[in-house]
Design an enzyme around this catalytic site. Structure first.
Site, PDB file in Angstrom:
ATOM      1  CB  THR A   1      -0.833   0.028   1.315  1.00 33.64           C
ATOM      2  OG1 THR A   1      -1.658  -1.124   1.370  1.00 33.64           O
ATOM      3  CG2 THR A   1      -1.692   1.260   1.468  1.00 33.64           C
TER       4      THR A   1
ATOM      5  NE  ARG B   1      -8.750  -7.499   2.486  1.00 31.55           N
ATOM      6  CZ  ARG B   1      -7.696  -6.689   2.591  1.00 31.55           C
ATOM      7  NH1 ARG B   1      -7.352  -5.909   1.590  1.00 31.55           N
ATOM      8  NH2 ARG B   1      -6.976  -6.664   3.696  1.00 31.55           N
ATOM      9  CB  VAL B   2     -13.412  -3.317   1.542  1.00 27.65           C
ATOM     10  CG1 VAL B   2     -12.949  -1.906   1.868  1.00 27.65           C
ATOM     11  CG2 VAL B   2     -14.358  -3.300   0.344  1.00 27.65           C
TER      12      VAL B   2
ATOM     13  CG  ASP C   1      -5.831  -0.796   6.155  1.00 29.78           C
ATOM     14  OD1 ASP C   1      -5.627  -1.544   5.171  1.00 29.78           O
ATOM     15  OD2 ASP C   1      -4.928  -0.117   6.674  1.00 29.78           O
TER      16      ASP C   1
ATOM     17  CB  THR D   1       1.324   0.191   4.735  1.00 29.35           C
ATOM     18  OG1 THR D   1       2.502   0.143   5.545  1.00 29.35           O
ATOM     19  CG2 THR D   1       1.242   1.549   4.061  1.00 29.35           C
ATOM     20  N   GLY D   2       0.015  -2.516   5.607  1.00 28.79           N
ATOM     21  CA  GLY D   2       0.151  -3.827   6.220  1.00 28.79           C
ATOM     22  C   GLY D   2      -1.205  -4.501   6.334  1.00 28.79           C
TER      23      GLY D   2
ATOM     24  N   GLY E   1      -4.581  -5.098   6.681  1.00 29.31           N
ATOM     25  CA  GLY E   1      -5.686  -4.155   6.783  1.00 29.31           C
ATOM     26  C   GLY E   1      -6.718  -4.547   7.820  1.00 29.31           C
TER      27      GLY E   1
HETATM   28  N1  GLY Z   1      -3.406  -2.367   4.009  1.00 28.84           N
HETATM   29  C1  GLY Z   1      -3.865  -2.775   2.762  1.00 28.84           C
HETATM   30  C2  GLY Z   1      -4.868  -3.807   2.796  1.00 28.84           C
HETATM   31  O1  GLY Z   1      -4.937  -4.585   3.741  1.00 28.84           O
HETATM   32  O2  GLY Z   1      -5.638  -3.895   1.867  1.00 28.84           O
END
Ligand code: GLY
Length: 362
Positions: free
Chosen positions: A215, A243-244, A246, A266-267, A269
């Site tokens: 990200t 899928r959504v 964060d 980032t990481g 989510g």
């Molecule tokens: N941090 C990005 C995601 O999990 O989609």
């Protein structure tokens, strides 16, 4: 309270406010060199040095902070070599690239976001149009694409050959109980680029990771004390369609309060969503924490709330990566990550560099 007074208040009253706030930690605050910085600056995740540098140039030219960071992250979204964002991002389990992004504007306290948008290269710019031109905060899926097309964005194929090959390799190796031959079952190099063996795939940079959560986040503070935050991603690779993560969730993947600061994640989510991570970082800064400490304190909360065994390593720590980035109203900035290796970028007067995030677990 004027910008200047507010800034002075934050600087002078930081520790007092921290001690006085209900439930606030009294442990000594972690302080890194960035926590002593004052004045305008742009921060980004470690893969976002070009974004931070571009946004810094633009805020020097008096461009609005939200516009500047969206222009900055466009560089990463357009880059096919960053397989975690925009064009060239790794696709979902069906081989379709679905992008998420959000942007928040401090002066108006408005946010815009899009999720699961397909065929549009620059979701952060679409999120900015949601913010600017609508009374909504989020538009998702086919509606987001339709909105983008109406705003004049171009429909484009986002799946590069490299991302497609990486996805195919993941797909054929994900189980032996299907009709796709795994790498160790191939007896024939099936294309003229020789993508048929694990060694060749590795040499070409086509190694199929289990899952990645790349990200790019970017936040800016200008000389007038205005802040904005933006996060954009192709999300978790091989995700279940729809899928959504964060990144488009306001308060999880990014947040901004013009009186306190801006932050992003980032990481993994899901972990950021479960702890409203970006909101927490900004709230900690509003209570007087240094940006580094605010990021660490948020990661400590994530650790405390991680209960599922499958997410813990043999030391009982969260095994996943999550990084937080923060810039405070007075220009102090910092970053922290769960495990060593995370980094963040910063651009400011005389500064354009990548720095180490402080790891929660050494
Ligand atoms: N941090 C990005 C995601 O999990 O989609």
């Amino acid at each position: 309270m004027s910008t200047l007074k507010r800034r002075d208040f934050l600087a002078a009253g930081a520790l007092t406010t921290l001690a006085a706030s209900a439930g606030a930690s009294v442990r000594p605050q972690r302080r890194e060199p960035g926590d002593d910085h004052r004045g305008p600056a742009v921060i980004a995740s470690g893969n976002g040095l070009a974004a931070a540098t571009r946004a810094w140039e633009l805020i020097q030219q008096n461009r609005d902070t939200a516009e500047a960071i969206v222009e900055g992250v466009r560089i990463i979204e357009d880059d096919p070599n960053d397989m975690s964002v925009g064009y060239g991002g790794l696709p979902n389990e069906d081989g379709i690239v679905q992008l998420d992004a959000s942007v928040m504007h401090g002066p108006t306290h408005k946010a815009g976001s899009v999720a699961c948008i397909e065929d549009i290269k620059n979701p952060a710019a679409v999120a900015l149009e949601v913010l600017r031109r609508t009374d909504h905060a989020m538009i998702v899926g086919p509606g987001a694409k339709r909105f983008a097309l109406r705003m004049g964005f171009k429909e484009e194929n986002l799946l590069t050959d490299r991302a497609r090959e990486t996805w195919l390799r993941w797909k054929r190796n994900s189980t032996k109980r299907d009709d796709w031959l795994n790498d160790d079952e191939l007896d024939w190099q099936f294309d003229d680029q020789g993508h048929g063996t694990a060694e060749q795939a590795r040499a070409l940079g086509l190694d199929a990771p289990d899952f990645t959560w790349g990200t790019v986040h970017c936040s800016a503070l200008n000389a007038g004390g205005d802040l904005s935050a933006c996060t954009t991603t192709s999300g978790l690779s091989w995700k279940i369609p729809g899928r959504v993560g964060d990144s488009p969730i306001i308060g999880a993947g990014m947040y901004c309060d013009n009186d306190a600061g801006a932050a992003g994640a980032t990481g993994r989510g899901e972990a950021a969503i479960h702890s409203c991570a970006a909101y927490q970082v900004v709230d900690h800064m509003a209570r007087g924490m240094t940006p580094t400490e605010a990021c660490l304190e948020t990661l400590r909360a994530v650790e405390r709330r991680t209960k599922q065994k499958r997410l813990l390593n043999d030391k009982g720590q969260p095994s996943f990566g999550l990084s937080m980035y923060a810039i405070r109203k007075d220009g102090a900035f910092g970053g922290a990550c769960t495990h060593p290796g995370g980094s963040f970028a910063v651009a400011a007067e005389g500064l354009a560099e990548v720095r180490r995030c402080v790891p929660l677990f050494e």
